[in-house]
Motif scaffolding. Structure first.
Motif, short mmCIF file in Angstrom:
data_model
loop_
_atom_site.label_atom_id
_atom_site.label_comp_id
_atom_site.label_asym_id
_atom_site.label_seq_id
_atom_site.Cartn_x
_atom_site.Cartn_y
_atom_site.Cartn_z
N SER A 1 40.06 38.26 10.53
CA SER A 1 38.88 38.90 9.96
C SER A 1 38.91 40.34 10.46
O SER A 1 38.89 40.58 11.67
CB SER A 1 37.60 38.19 10.43
OG SER A 1 36.47 38.71 9.76
N LEU B 1 43.27 35.42 5.46
CA LEU B 1 42.17 36.35 5.72
C LEU B 1 40.85 35.62 5.51
O LEU B 1 40.70 34.87 4.54
CB LEU B 1 42.26 37.54 4.77
CG LEU B 1 43.58 38.32 4.81
CD1 LEU B 1 43.63 39.32 3.67
CD2 LEU B 1 43.76 39.02 6.15
N PHE B 2 39.88 35.85 6.41
CA PHE B 2 38.60 35.17 6.25
C PHE B 2 37.43 36.12 6.50
O PHE B 2 37.53 37.06 7.27
CB PHE B 2 38.50 33.93 7.15
CG PHE B 2 38.41 34.25 8.63
CD1 PHE B 2 37.18 34.39 9.26
CD2 PHE B 2 39.56 34.37 9.40
CE1 PHE B 2 37.10 34.67 10.61
CE2 PHE B 2 39.49 34.64 10.75
CZ PHE B 2 38.25 34.79 11.36
N ILE C 1 37.38 40.50 4.38
CA ILE C 1 38.66 40.48 3.68
C ILE C 1 38.95 41.87 3.11
O ILE C 1 38.16 42.38 2.31
CB ILE C 1 38.64 39.43 2.56
CG1 ILE C 1 38.40 38.03 3.17
CG2 ILE C 1 39.94 39.45 1.78
CD1 ILE C 1 38.09 36.97 2.14
N HIS D 1 46.28 34.65 1.34
CA HIS D 1 45.29 33.58 1.28
C HIS D 1 43.96 34.10 1.81
O HIS D 1 43.92 34.82 2.82
CB HIS D 1 45.76 32.38 2.11
CG HIS D 1 47.06 31.79 1.63
ND1 HIS D 1 47.14 31.00 0.51
CD2 HIS D 1 48.31 31.90 2.13
CE1 HIS D 1 48.41 30.63 0.33
NE2 HIS D 1 49.13 31.16 1.29
N GLN D 2 42.86 33.74 1.14
CA GLN D 2 41.55 34.27 1.51
C GLN D 2 40.49 33.17 1.49
O GLN D 2 40.48 32.34 0.58
CB GLN D 2 41.13 35.38 0.55
CG GLN D 2 42.11 36.54 0.47
CD GLN D 2 41.70 37.58 -0.56
OE1 GLN D 2 40.62 37.50 -1.15
NE2 GLN D 2 42.57 38.56 -0.79
N GLY E 1 36.20 32.94 2.10
CA GLY E 1 34.97 33.66 2.42
C GLY E 1 33.78 33.03 1.73
O GLY E 1 33.85 31.92 1.20
N ALA F 1 40.16 27.75 6.23
CA ALA F 1 41.22 28.67 6.66
C ALA F 1 42.32 27.90 7.40
O ALA F 1 43.51 28.11 7.16
CB ALA F 1 40.64 29.76 7.56
N GLN G 1 42.45 31.65 -3.05
CA GLN G 1 41.24 32.42 -2.80
C GLN G 1 40.06 31.47 -2.93
O GLN G 1 39.69 31.07 -4.03
CB GLN G 1 41.12 33.58 -3.78
CG GLN G 1 42.20 34.64 -3.61
CD GLN G 1 41.99 35.84 -4.51
OE1 GLN G 1 41.20 35.81 -5.44
NE2 GLN G 1 42.71 36.91 -4.22
#
Length: 338
Positions: free
Chosen positions: A125, A148-149, A152, A159-160, A162, A305, A326
């Motif tokens: 993050s 990514l969390f 972003i 890869h995300q 949120g 995640a 995502q």
């Protein structure tokens, strides 16, 4: 200290090969049940524990997942860590935590160290200072799994996981409008954060739909420090047209801003009201908490995640390994009674 019992010692005492002991401990059908029982019995008697380090070296893994986040002291991020650890420990992975303290150079340094010291994957993050993200792209280009969390960065294919912040800001602002508030201010976060822009868009969309004034004087950006929050809230209170409600970047920002209001003799949720993000547990202990707070589901963000990262790094763990997932969780506006 006594030396740790090894497979070789079990093999010596049973007069069999170390490879036979290894297969027996894994309950391989290639080894007879009698031998498997004997190996397990002696291993228990000698208090043998398998070396995860040796196992990981054989399969080219470290068994370590790294998390890089702004501040572990923030309840949101500690809940994300809880979600990650829940799944990681279930699959016998270790989680290594690193804090950027919201500094760009520190974030770069941490990622460089992780890249050179071999971890199985990284969850990140970004820091509020980060405005350039080549250091993240470099990790991805090197084939290091990255998820990514929450915070972003834009234009990074990774890869995300949120929460839909724009929708949360929209619903919070619409709710304030339905309660009869007409001058709704926004105490937003710093410009580099994508989450700040998401809040801004949701806030503006809701105001326009309800034909409420969009005034630059009612929109303030803060750097998330107590000093800046107090300064910007003071500016709002001393302006010609004081707001009757405030949408704050998160509960921490709201709490600092509410202190300023009290010093100006205002009654919270009477003379001026607040809605914010994060839904901190401590709000339940406050006499006058924000009227509502957007729940961003940090525990679930951590779980998702970790799930994505493990599906990439460990072929034995089932999961959807489609490139660059995502996942955007739905926000929930938690409304409190006055």
């Amino acid at each position: 200290m006594k030396e740790a019992i090894t497979i070789k010692e079990i093999a010596r005492q049973l007069n069999i090969s170390p490879s036979t002991v290894s297969r027996a401990l894994q309950d391989s059908p290639r080894i007879s049940q009698k031998t498997r029982d004997a190996v397990h019995a002696l291993a228990g008697q000698l208090k043998y524990f398998p070396s995860t380090t040796a196992r990981n070296l054989r399969i080219g893994k470290t068994g370590v997942l790294a998390m890089v986040l702004p501040e572990i002291r923030e309840n949101f991020f500690s809940e994300v860590v809880n979600g990650v650890e829940e799944l990681a420990f279930r699959h016998q992975y270790t989680v290594a935590l690193y804090q950027s303290h919201d500094r760009y150079e520190r974030e770069k340094q941490i990622l460089a160290v992780l890249a050179s010291n071999r971890v199985d994957g990284i969850m990140l993050s970004v820091a509020k200072e980060s405005q350039e993200f080549q250091h993240i792209q470099d990790l991805i280009d090197r084939g290091i799994p990255v998820v990514l969390f929450d915070r972003i960065p834009p234009k990074i294919e990774a890869h995300q996981v949120g929460c839909d912040i724009e929708k949360g800001a929209y619903e919070a602002t619409k709710w304030l409008a339905r309660q009869g508030f007409r001058r709704i201010a926004l105490l937003n976060g710093p410009h580099p954060l994508v989450a700040s822009e998401d809040r801004y868009r949701g806030y503006i969309t809701a105001l326009l739909e309800d034909h409420l004034p969009v005034e630059n004087a009612l929109i303030k950006r803060v750097d998330l420090t107590t000093e800046d929050i107090k300064q910007k809230m003071t500016q709002l209170l001393t302006s010609a047209h004081r707001p009757d409600a405030v949408l704050a970047f998160n509960d921490y920002v709201a709490l600092d801003a509410m202190q300023v209001c009290r010093k100006h003799g205002l009654r919270i949720n009477e003379d001026i009201s607040f809605v914010s993000f994060a839904n901190l547990p401590l709000n339940t202990y406050l006499e006058h908490p924000p009227l509502a707070s957007v729940e961003q589901h940090p525990y679930q963000i951590g779980l998702k995640a970790a799930e994505i990262l493990l599906s990439i790094t460990d072929p034995k763990i089932e999961g959807d390994t489609i490139s660059f997932q995502q996942i955007m969780l739905e926000p929930e506006l938690v409304i409190r009674e006055k």
